[in-house]
Design a protein around this motif. Structure first.
Motif, PDB file in Angstrom:
ATOM      1  N   SER A  30      13.633  74.370 -38.925  1.00 21.17           N
ATOM      2  CA  SER A  30      13.923  73.620 -40.142  1.00 21.17           C
ATOM      3  C   SER A  30      14.984  74.323 -40.966  1.00 21.17           C
ATOM      4  O   SER A  30      14.941  75.537 -41.143  1.00 21.17           O
ATOM      5  N   LEU A  31      15.910  73.529 -41.487  1.00 19.58           N
ATOM      6  CA  LEU A  31      16.941  74.077 -42.371  1.00 19.58           C
ATOM      7  C   LEU A  31      16.735  73.566 -43.793  1.00 19.58           C
ATOM      8  O   LEU A  31      17.365  74.034 -44.721  1.00 19.58           O
ATOM      9  N   LEU A  32      15.865  72.594 -43.957  1.00 20.90           N
ATOM     10  CA  LEU A  32      15.622  72.018 -45.286  1.00 20.90           C
ATOM     11  C   LEU A  32      14.285  72.517 -45.823  1.00 20.90           C
ATOM     12  O   LEU A  32      13.234  72.262 -45.226  1.00 20.90           O
ATOM     13  N   THR A  33      14.335  73.200 -46.962  1.00 21.80           N
ATOM     14  CA  THR A  33      13.135  73.786 -47.550  1.00 21.80           C
ATOM     15  C   THR A  33      12.024  72.750 -47.715  1.00 21.80           C
ATOM     16  O   THR A  33      10.845  73.041 -47.475  1.00 21.80           O
ATOM     17  N   ILE A  34      12.419  71.552 -48.080  1.00 20.90           N
ATOM     18  CA  ILE A  34      11.444  70.506 -48.413  1.00 20.90           C
ATOM     19  C   ILE A  34      10.557  70.100 -47.215  1.00 20.90           C
ATOM     20  O   ILE A  34       9.483  69.535 -47.388  1.00 20.90           O
ATOM     21  N   THR A  35      11.017  70.435 -46.008  1.00 13.56           N
ATOM     22  CA  THR A  35      10.269  69.976 -44.831  1.00 13.56           C
ATOM     23  C   THR A  35       9.112  70.909 -44.443  1.00 13.56           C
ATOM     24  O   THR A  35       8.381  70.615 -43.496  1.00 13.56           O
ATOM     25  N   ALA A  36       8.945  72.005 -45.185  1.00 12.05           N
ATOM     26  CA  ALA A  36       7.862  72.947 -44.848  1.00 12.05           C
ATOM     27  C   ALA A  36       6.510  72.230 -44.832  1.00 12.05           C
ATOM     28  O   ALA A  36       5.627  72.536 -44.030  1.00 12.05           O
ATOM     29  N   GLN A  37       6.369  71.246 -45.717  1.00 15.00           N
ATOM     30  CA  GLN A  37       5.101  70.504 -45.795  1.00 15.00           C
ATOM     31  C   GLN A  37       4.732  69.831 -44.454  1.00 15.00           C
ATOM     32  O   GLN A  37       3.557  69.721 -44.108  1.00 15.00           O
ATOM     33  N   TYR A  38       5.758  69.379 -43.711  1.00 16.17           N
ATOM     34  CA  TYR A  38       5.473  68.720 -42.426  1.00 16.17           C
ATOM     35  C   TYR A  38       5.130  69.742 -41.342  1.00 16.17           C
ATOM     36  O   TYR A  38       4.323  69.483 -40.463  1.00 16.17           O
ATOM     37  N   ALA A  39       5.822  70.897 -41.428  1.00 16.45           N
ATOM     38  CA  ALA A  39       5.558  71.937 -40.423  1.00 16.45           C
ATOM     39  C   ALA A  39       4.098  72.385 -40.511  1.00 16.45           C
ATOM     40  O   ALA A  39       3.450  72.635 -39.491  1.00 16.45           O
ATOM     41  N   LYS A  40       3.587  72.468 -41.723  1.00 16.27           N
ATOM     42  CA  LYS A  40       2.183  72.868 -41.932  1.00 16.27           C
ATOM     43  C   LYS A  40       1.212  71.973 -41.164  1.00 16.27           C
ATOM     44  O   LYS A  40       0.165  72.396 -40.712  1.00 16.27           O
ATOM     45  N   GLU A  41       1.600  70.696 -41.062  1.00 18.83           N
ATOM     46  CA  GLU A  41       0.751  69.696 -40.412  1.00 18.83           C
ATOM     47  C   GLU A  41       0.506  70.002 -38.929  1.00 18.83           C
ATOM     48  O   GLU A  41      -0.501  69.597 -38.350  1.00 18.83           O
TER      49      GLU A  41
END
Ligand code: B12
Length: 220
Positions: free
Chosen positions: A149-160
Motif C-alpha cells: 500500500s502507498l496510500l495511508t488511508i488504506t491501512a483500514q482494509y489491510a487490517k481486515e
C-alpha cells in the motif's frame, strides 16, 4: 560505480528508458549489489517525484515515463540471470496492492524479486479486496500473504485480511506488509507479522521463517 548509479537515478527520474537500460547493464557488469541498485537507482528516484502527485504540480506523463524506465531496468535485471542470493524454502506467496490503491510499481518489484528468489508468487494485481487475498490463499494453499500500500488511508482494509483469514481457519498464515502507506502503521495495528522497509527486508523476513520452520521440523 557511484557515478553510474547517480546517472541511473537521474535517467529513471527523467524517464530516459534507453539510458536507464544501458546504465543498468554497465552497473551489473561492474558487480553492483542488487539491493543498492534497486534502492538508489529505482525506489529513491521514483519517490522523489512526490510533488507530481499533488494538485499544484500533477504530471501523469512524467510519472508514467519514470515508471516505464523502472520497468525496463527490472527487465534488464531479470534477463541478466542475476540471482537474488537469498535461497528460500519452497513457499507460495499471494501478493497484491490493497483495495482502493492503484499504485503498483513497488508491487512489481516485489513480484520480480520474490520470484527471482525462488518463491511461487500469485500476483492479484492492484485494488484488491481483503477477502480476495484470503480466497486466493485458500485456493493456492499459500504460506504467506504479502500486501502492498502507498496510500495511508488504506491501512483500514489491510487490517481486515488477518480478521478474515482467522475467520476462515487460516490461523498460521504469515502476513507481511510493505510500501509507504504502511510505514507509519505498527505491525500490531495492521495485524500482520512483519512490516517491510523494502523488498529485501521482506525476503529476509521470509528466509528467517524458513529457518525457524526447519529447526522446528528437526526437533519434532
Ligand atoms: C508513482 C506515483 C503515483 C502513480 C502510480 C503509478 C503506478 N502504476 O504505481 C500515479 C500517478 C498513478 C499516482 C496516483 C496517485 N497518487 Co501517487 N505516488 C507516486 C509516487 C511519486 C511514487 C510511488 C512509487 O512507485 N515509488 C517507487 C516504488 C518502487 O517504491 P515503493 O512503492 O515504496 O516500493 C518499494 C518498497 O516500499 C517495497 N514494497 C512496496 N510494497 C511492498 C509490499 C511488500 C509485501 C514488501 C515486502 C515490500 C513492498 O518494495 C519496493 C522496493 O523496495 C509516490 C511518492 C512516494 N514518496 O511514495 C506518490 C504517492 C504515494 N501518491 C500519493 C497520492 C496522494 C496519489 C493520488 C491520490 C493522487 C491524486 N490526487 O489523485 C493518486 C492515487 C490513486 C489511487 N487510488 O491509488 C501520495 C500518498 C499520500 C499518502 N500518504 O497516502 C504520495 C506519497 C505522494 C505525496 N507525497 O503526496 N501516484
Amino acid at each position: 560505480m557511484i557515478n553510474h548509479l547517480q546517472d541511473l537515478a537521474q535517467a529513471v527520474k527523467d524517464g530516459d528508458n534507453k539510458k536507464a537500460r544501458s546504465l543498468t547493464r554497465q552497473l551489473l557488469a561492474e558487480g553492483i549489489p542488487i539491493d543498492l541498485l534497486v534502492e538508489k537507482g529505482l525506489t529513491e528516484p521514483l519517490n522523489s517525484l512526490n510533488s507530481k502527485c499533488t494538485i499544484d504540480d500533477f504530471s501523469l506523463l512524467e510519472i508514467f515515463l519514470a515508471g516505464r524506465a523502472m520497468m525496463d531496468v527490472l527487465e534488464v535485471i531479470s534477463n541478466s540471470g542475476q540471482k537474488v542470493v537469498r535461497p528460500l524454502p519452497e513457499m507460495t506467496v499471494i501478493l497484491g496492492t490493497i483495495k482502493d490503491d492503484l499504485h503498483d510499481l513497488g508491487k512489481h518489484i516485489v513480484s520480480i524479486f520474490f520470484s527471482l528468489a525462488g518463491l511461487k508468487v500469485i500476483d492479484l494485481g492492484k485494488d484488491v479486496e481483503p477477502q480476495k487475498f484470503v480466497q486466493a490463499a485458500i485456493e493456492y494453499k499459500a504460506d504467506c500473504i504479502a500486501v502492498s500500500s502507498l496510500l495511508t488511508i488504506t491501512a483500514q482494509y489491510a487490517k481486515e485480511i488477518r480478521r478474515l483469514a482467522t475467520h476462515c481457519g487460516l490461523n498460521d498464515i504469515t502476513i507481511i506488509a510493505g510500501g509507504a502507506g504502511f510505514r507509519l502503521a505498527s505491525r500490531k495495528y495492521l495485524g500482520v507479522d512483519f512490516v517491510a522497509r523494502d523488498v529485501f527486508a521482506g525476503l529476509d523476513y521470509l528466509l528467517s521463517l524458513g529457518r525457524r520452520k526447519k529447526n522446528y521440523d528437526q526437533t519434532s
